[in-house]
Design a protein around this motif. Structure first.
Motif, PDB file in Angstrom:
ATOM      1  N   PHE A 181      40.108 -63.129  13.649  1.00  0.00           N
ATOM      2  CA  PHE A 181      41.290 -62.319  13.916  1.00  0.00           C
ATOM      3  C   PHE A 181      41.276 -61.732  15.325  1.00  0.00           C
ATOM      4  N   TYR A 182      40.232 -62.008  16.094  1.00  0.00           N
ATOM      5  CA  TYR A 182      40.159 -61.458  17.461  1.00  0.00           C
ATOM      6  C   TYR A 182      41.260 -62.056  18.332  1.00  0.00           C
ATOM      7  N   TYR A 183      41.497 -63.371  18.196  1.00  0.00           N
ATOM      8  CA  TYR A 183      42.633 -63.999  18.867  1.00  0.00           C
ATOM      9  C   TYR A 183      43.800 -64.009  17.895  1.00  0.00           C
ATOM     10  N   LEU A 184      44.936 -63.502  18.318  1.00  0.00           N
ATOM     11  CA  LEU A 184      46.077 -63.311  17.430  1.00  0.00           C
ATOM     12  C   LEU A 184      46.899 -64.585  17.310  1.00  0.00           C
ATOM     13  N   GLN A 185      47.597 -64.683  16.175  1.00  0.00           N
ATOM     14  CA  GLN A 185      48.511 -65.784  15.904  1.00  0.00           C
ATOM     15  C   GLN A 185      49.949 -65.253  15.934  1.00  0.00           C
ATOM     16  N   GLN A 186      50.918 -66.183  15.963  1.00  0.00           N
ATOM     17  CA  GLN A 186      52.304 -65.763  16.007  1.00  0.00           C
ATOM     18  C   GLN A 186      52.660 -64.921  14.782  1.00  0.00           C
ATOM     19  N   ASN A 187      53.388 -63.842  15.056  1.00  0.00           N
ATOM     20  CA  ASN A 187      53.880 -62.902  14.040  1.00  0.00           C
ATOM     21  C   ASN A 187      52.787 -62.043  13.407  1.00  0.00           C
ATOM     22  N   ASP A 188      51.599 -61.979  14.004  1.00  0.00           N
ATOM     23  CA  ASP A 188      50.582 -61.037  13.542  1.00  0.00           C
ATOM     24  C   ASP A 188      51.070 -59.601  13.730  1.00  0.00           C
ATOM     25  N   VAL A 189      50.606 -58.720  12.856  1.00  0.00           N
ATOM     26  CA  VAL A 189      50.900 -57.286  12.961  1.00  0.00           C
ATOM     27  C   VAL A 189      49.579 -56.536  13.122  1.00  0.00           C
ATOM     28  N   VAL A 190      49.506 -55.715  14.161  1.00  0.00           N
ATOM     29  CA  VAL A 190      48.319 -54.905  14.439  1.00  0.00           C
ATOM     30  C   VAL A 190      48.659 -53.450  14.149  1.00  0.00           C
ATOM     31  N   TYR A 191      47.827 -52.810  13.346  1.00  0.00           N
ATOM     32  CA  TYR A 191      48.060 -51.401  13.023  1.00  0.00           C
ATOM     33  C   TYR A 191      46.820 -50.577  13.379  1.00  0.00           C
ATOM     34  N   VAL A 192      47.031 -49.544  14.183  1.00  0.00           N
ATOM     35  CA  VAL A 192      45.947 -48.650  14.598  1.00  0.00           C
ATOM     36  C   VAL A 192      46.036 -47.374  13.772  1.00  0.00           C
ATOM     37  N   GLU A 193      45.019 -47.151  12.984  1.00  0.00           N
ATOM     38  CA  GLU A 193      44.981 -45.996  12.086  1.00  0.00           C
ATOM     39  C   GLU A 193      44.654 -44.718  12.856  1.00  0.00           C
ATOM     40  N   PRO A 194      45.311 -43.595  12.519  1.00  0.00           N
ATOM     41  CA  PRO A 194      44.936 -42.325  13.152  1.00  0.00           C
ATOM     42  C   PRO A 194      43.565 -41.875  12.684  1.00  0.00           C
ATOM     43  N   ASN A 195      42.857 -41.153  13.545  1.00  0.00           N
ATOM     44  CA  ASN A 195      41.540 -40.664  13.150  1.00  0.00           C
ATOM     45  C   ASN A 195      41.669 -39.494  12.176  1.00  0.00           C
ATOM     46  N   GLU A 216      50.644 -67.657   2.859  1.00  0.00           N
ATOM     47  CA  GLU A 216      49.522 -66.846   2.379  1.00  0.00           C
ATOM     48  C   GLU A 216      49.238 -65.706   3.347  1.00  0.00           C
ATOM     49  N   LYS A 217      49.014 -64.524   2.803  1.00  0.00           N
ATOM     50  CA  LYS A 217      48.758 -63.340   3.609  1.00  0.00           C
ATOM     51  C   LYS A 217      47.259 -63.073   3.696  1.00  0.00           C
ATOM     52  N   ALA A 218      46.840 -62.641   4.861  1.00  0.00           N
ATOM     53  CA  ALA A 218      45.425 -62.293   5.068  1.00  0.00           C
ATOM     54  C   ALA A 218      45.371 -61.098   6.006  1.00  0.00           C
ATOM     55  N   HIS A 219      44.241 -60.396   5.983  1.00  0.00           N
ATOM     56  CA  HIS A 219      44.087 -59.252   6.878  1.00  0.00           C
ATOM     57  C   HIS A 219      42.599 -59.020   7.149  1.00  0.00           C
ATOM     58  N   ALA A 220      42.340 -58.253   8.191  1.00  0.00           N
ATOM     59  CA  ALA A 220      40.958 -57.894   8.527  1.00  0.00           C
ATOM     60  C   ALA A 220      40.969 -56.579   9.273  1.00  0.00           C
ATOM     61  N   TYR A 221      39.906 -55.801   9.084  1.00  0.00           N
ATOM     62  CA  TYR A 221      39.709 -54.563   9.836  1.00  0.00           C
ATOM     63  C   TYR A 221      38.654 -54.832  10.909  1.00  0.00           C
ATOM     64  N   LEU A 222      39.000 -54.596  12.159  1.00  0.00           N
ATOM     65  CA  LEU A 222      38.108 -54.918  13.270  1.00  0.00           C
ATOM     66  C   LEU A 222      37.603 -53.649  13.939  1.00  0.00           C
ATOM     67  N   ASP A 223      36.331 -53.671  14.304  1.00  0.00           N
ATOM     68  CA  ASP A 223      35.681 -52.549  14.980  1.00  0.00           C
ATOM     69  C   ASP A 223      35.584 -52.875  16.473  1.00  0.00           C
TER      70      ASP A 223
END
Length: 264
Positions: free
Chosen positions: A218-232, A200-207
């Protein structure tokens, strides 16, 4: 030649606009931490859990090591590569063989046979195995480690990539540190974390500017997590322009400023 008054005003406004700064609110992490600290305790015990397809090393020791030997996989010579496919390097010459967790969340362990490991933390699995092995060995010591813990950090960071993690407790800021932190063009208030667990896939946007981010699962990452930083917004709008345009504007601003001073 002298510049008309309105032109001087226009030039100064242009310079101020070209050299304007990003506000503190957009770039400072964990703003207001002092006032929120007492509430930031809910997520501090978020342990990494074993999942299907994970690779584990499990070592068993005891005061009578000969008695513990049947509960250990044979130690083999280290092959070429990063060690994740076959085991963990020991002293640079040998490696512990790994257990691969099957799709049902089980491994086949010496003497004990098939045991369920998915959903356990490394510490909890060590405790469980220790109790089982103590029926055969006096005072056993069990150490378990997940050796395929990787995360990927993409987008507006200094050094995007996939990183092997030795520590089984990895926070989002630490993962961003592996990638050299966000560039000045990255949005700190909308960092995406994508996760897949049990199919199952899940995601969250963190400030990251809000200290309440520490409470997110989602603050503590799990194995194979992907973090994407959006450009301003400014970076997206300027995507079709040369990134050196700002340098050229600054140079032009200095030249125009000097021209104004010289002609007065």
């Amino acid at each position: 030649m002298k510049f008309p008054g309105f032109l001087k005003i226009f030039i100064l406004a242009f310079i101020l606009t070209a050299q304007s700064c990003v506000s503190k609110k957009e770039i400072v992490y964990f703003q207001g931490m002092d006032s929120a600290t007492n509430q930031l305790n809910k997520n501090l015990n978020n342990n990494l859990l074993i999942q299907p397809n994970d690779l584990l090393t499990i070592s068993v020791a005891a005061p009578e090591q000969v008695a513990a030997m049947p509960f250990n996989l044979p130690v083999v010579g280290m092959p070429q590569g990063n060690g994740l496919s076959g085991g963990l390097s020991v002293n640079g010459t040998q490696q512990l063989q790994t257990y691969r967790v099957n799709s049902q969340g089980d491994i086949h362990f010496p003497i004990l046979g098939k045991i369920k490991v998915a959903g356990f933390s490394s510490e909890a699995l060590s405790d469980s195995l220790q109790k089982k092995i103590s029926e055969y060995v006096q005072d056993p010591i069990v150490n378990t480690r997940i050796v395929n813990f990787q995360v990927s950090v993409l987008g507006e960071v200094s050094n995007p990539g996939t990183f092997d993690v030795g520590d089984e407790k990895l926070s989002l800021p630490k993962a961003l540190g592996f990638a050299g932190d966000l560039t000045i063009y990255g949005r700190r208030d909308n960092v995406l974390v994508m996760r897949e667990r049990n199919g199952e896939k899940a995601h969250a946007y963190l400030d990251l500017t809000n200290p309440e981010v520490l409470n997110s699962p989602f603050y503590y990452l799990q194995q194979n997590d992907v973090v994407y930083v959006e450009p301003n917004g400014a970076q997206m709008q300027s995507a079709s322009y040369n990134r050196n345009a700002g340098v050229y504007i600054s140079i032009a601003s200095v030249i125009i400023s000097l021209a104004v001073l010289i002609t007065n």
